[in-house]
Design an enzyme around this catalytic site. Structure first.
Site, PDB file in Angstrom:
ATOM      1  N   GLY A  60       0.869  -1.179   0.000  1.00  0.00           N
ATOM      2  CA  GLY A  60       0.000   0.000   0.000  1.00  0.00           C
ATOM      3  C   GLY A  60       0.902   1.223   0.000  1.00  0.00           C
ATOM      4  O   GLY A  60       1.842   1.326   0.813  1.00  0.00           O
ATOM      5  N   ALA A  61       0.621   2.149  -0.925  1.00  0.00           N
ATOM      6  CA  ALA A  61       1.561   3.246  -1.162  1.00  0.00           C
ATOM      7  C   ALA A  61       1.938   4.031   0.101  1.00  0.00           C
ATOM      8  O   ALA A  61       3.136   4.197   0.392  1.00  0.00           O
ATOM      9  CB  ALA A  61       0.981   4.178  -2.233  1.00  0.00           C
ATOM     10  N   ARG A  66      10.406  -0.927  -5.009  1.00  0.00           N
ATOM     11  CA  ARG A  66       9.171  -1.006  -5.804  1.00  0.00           C
ATOM     12  C   ARG A  66       9.034   0.321  -6.553  1.00  0.00           C
ATOM     13  O   ARG A  66       9.074   1.384  -5.932  1.00  0.00           O
ATOM     14  CB  ARG A  66       7.931  -1.249  -4.931  1.00  0.00           C
ATOM     15  CG  ARG A  66       7.891  -2.637  -4.300  1.00  0.00           C
ATOM     16  CD  ARG A  66       6.526  -2.926  -3.688  1.00  0.00           C
ATOM     17  NE  ARG A  66       5.548  -3.340  -4.688  1.00  0.00           N
ATOM     18  CZ  ARG A  66       4.241  -3.482  -4.430  1.00  0.00           C
ATOM     19  NH1 ARG A  66       3.765  -3.195  -3.229  1.00  0.00           N
ATOM     20  NH2 ARG A  66       3.412  -3.886  -5.367  1.00  0.00           N
ATOM     21  N   GLN A  96      -5.495  -8.954  -2.370  1.00  0.00           N
ATOM     22  CA  GLN A  96      -5.529  -7.986  -1.265  1.00  0.00           C
ATOM     23  C   GLN A  96      -6.965  -7.670  -0.838  1.00  0.00           C
ATOM     24  O   GLN A  96      -7.222  -7.396   0.325  1.00  0.00           O
ATOM     25  CB  GLN A  96      -4.809  -6.693  -1.675  1.00  0.00           C
ATOM     26  CG  GLN A  96      -3.305  -6.797  -1.779  1.00  0.00           C
ATOM     27  CD  GLN A  96      -2.839  -7.146  -3.172  1.00  0.00           C
ATOM     28  OE1 GLN A  96      -3.543  -7.809  -3.933  1.00  0.00           O
ATOM     29  NE2 GLN A  96      -1.642  -6.726  -3.543  1.00  0.00           N
ATOM     30  N   ASP A 145      -1.496   4.672  -6.296  1.00  0.00           N
ATOM     31  CA  ASP A 145      -0.059   4.542  -6.033  1.00  0.00           C
ATOM     32  C   ASP A 145       0.716   5.740  -6.553  1.00  0.00           C
ATOM     33  O   ASP A 145       1.791   6.063  -6.045  1.00  0.00           O
ATOM     34  CB  ASP A 145       0.475   3.258  -6.655  1.00  0.00           C
ATOM     35  CG  ASP A 145      -0.002   2.067  -5.843  1.00  0.00           C
ATOM     36  OD1 ASP A 145      -1.129   1.587  -6.097  1.00  0.00           O
ATOM     37  OD2 ASP A 145       0.721   1.662  -4.916  1.00  0.00           O
ATOM     38  N   ASN A 198      -2.911   2.578 -10.120  1.00  0.00           N
ATOM     39  CA  ASN A 198      -3.377   1.851  -8.930  1.00  0.00           C
ATOM     40  C   ASN A 198      -3.345   0.361  -9.264  1.00  0.00           C
ATOM     41  O   ASN A 198      -3.020  -0.037 -10.391  1.00  0.00           O
ATOM     42  CB  ASN A 198      -4.784   2.315  -8.523  1.00  0.00           C
ATOM     43  CG  ASN A 198      -5.193   1.781  -7.156  1.00  0.00           C
ATOM     44  OD1 ASN A 198      -4.411   1.881  -6.195  1.00  0.00           O
ATOM     45  ND2 ASN A 198      -6.362   1.202  -7.043  1.00  0.00           N
ATOM     46  N   LYS A 199      -3.694  -0.451  -8.302  1.00  0.00           N
ATOM     47  CA  LYS A 199      -3.640  -1.912  -8.463  1.00  0.00           C
ATOM     48  C   LYS A 199      -4.288  -2.357  -9.775  1.00  0.00           C
ATOM     49  O   LYS A 199      -5.347  -1.864 -10.161  1.00  0.00           O
ATOM     50  CB  LYS A 199      -4.337  -2.559  -7.267  1.00  0.00           C
ATOM     51  CG  LYS A 199      -4.437  -4.061  -7.298  1.00  0.00           C
ATOM     52  CD  LYS A 199      -3.089  -4.757  -7.465  1.00  0.00           C
ATOM     53  CE  LYS A 199      -2.066  -4.333  -6.427  1.00  0.00           C
ATOM     54  NZ  LYS A 199      -0.701  -4.839  -6.754  1.00  0.00           N
TER      55      LYS A 199
END
Ligand code: MRU
Length: 312
Positions: A21-22, A68, A172, A213, A223-224
């Site tokens: 998670g960012a 990351r 998640q 993110d 994002n994801k």
């Protein structure tokens, strides 16, 4: 629970998503960098004994940032500590870095609260919310970003229910979002990612809220992976699609989503496959700004070009 002391341990926790998670990655990187320096620099830990903390700082920062690539909060937090380091003498370096890392954590808690308060207006009594991945308390130091208004609405006594996309391949949504909401007493229904478009068409969802993110200067959102498809389906069915994130997730240095580096992860994450099957496993996708109904931040609802961000 894991104790992280050495830089390698911090990097491993971030790469393997033990911390994910960012915003949580940013907080963990800041605190992890300080702890690693405290344990590994001159006069402290074993491996780098004899090397002053200031000399370790730049290489450690570089390695952390590379852990990351997509969530901007990681580089944001580490670069903030580098700026602090530039303004203090060697004998106060570690104390100054520790104080700022703690400030990053405390600010994240406050930003989540602010996002929640500003977001209450999109969660009326009876709201039915769809979210993707986990942008809650397991992704931040506080009550989350996308889930912050949900938590606050529930605490205020509003009835709210959440549909949580499973979020393939690492799940998640099923593992984290469902656990977090259940624990808070908020009704949650998990669905396979592939069912989200049908759910949106069915009329069962009032609003979509996701985290981010990295938000490019033009408003494109990383994002994801799977978020883009949810945004397309929400638009097709006239359902508002909000992105919730702290101000630190807006990246003035990245003009558009095309310049956002998307992390690709190992094929193993997709489970058993026929031998020789090729795999494309991006961890994130980019949702173009046209599909975003609003950007919910700790400064309220904002829109591109985010003029409060330095450099935009
Ligand atoms: O790979 P992950 O689990 O770190 O991905 C997390 C997400 O995509 C979240 O939606 C995003 O970081 C926002 S968390 C407040």
């Amino acid at each position: 629970m894991r104790d992280l002391v050495r830089l390698d341990e911090v990097i491993d926790a971030i790469r393997t998503l033990a911390v994910r998670g960012a915003p949580a990655i940013g907080v963990a990187a800041a605190i992890g960098l300080v702890v690693a320096l405290e344990h590994e620099s001159e006069g402290h830990g074993v491996p780098a004994r004899g090397v002053p903390a200031r000399e370790l700082l730049a290489p450690y920062a570089e390695r952390l940032i590379a852990a990351r690539p997509t969530a901007v909060n990681l580089a944001w937090a580490v670069n903030r500590l580098l700026t602090v380091a530039g303004g203090v003498a060697d004998d106060t370096l570690l104390a100054a870095l520790r104080a700022d890392a703690e400030a990053i954590r405390a600010e994240d808690v406050a930003m989540c609260d602010a996002i929640g308060r500003f977001g209450l207006c999109i969660i009326p009594d009876g709201a039915r919310v769809l979210t993707h991945c986990n942008a809650g308390s397991l992704a931040t130091a506080g009550i989350g970003t996308a889930l912050a208004p949900v938590h606050l609405a529930h605490r205020e006594g509003r009835r709210v229910q959440v549909y949580a996309d499973e979020t393939r391949p690492l799940r998640q949504g099923a593992r984290l979002t469902a656990w977090e909401l259940q624990r808070a007493g908020i009704p949650v229904t998990v669905l396979p990612d592939g069912a989200a478009a049908s759910l949106l068409r069915s009329g069962a969802v009032d609003v979509v809220i996701v985290g981010a993110d990295r938000i490019a200067a033009n408003g494109d959102v990383a994002n994801k992976v799977g978020t883009y498809g949810v945004a397309l389906a929400a638009r097709a069915h006239g359902i508002p699609f909000y992105v919730a994130a702290p101000w630190s997730t807006i990246d003035a240095a990245t003009p558009s989503g095309a310049e956002i580096e998307i992390e690709h992860r190992h094929a193993d994450e997709l489970g058993d496959l026929p031998v020789g099957a090729r795999v494309w496993n991006p961890a994130f996708d980019v949702t173009p700004r046209e599909l975003v109904s609003g950007y919910l931040t700790d400064r309220g609802f904002v829109k591109p070009p985010f003029s409060g961000v330095t450099g935009v």
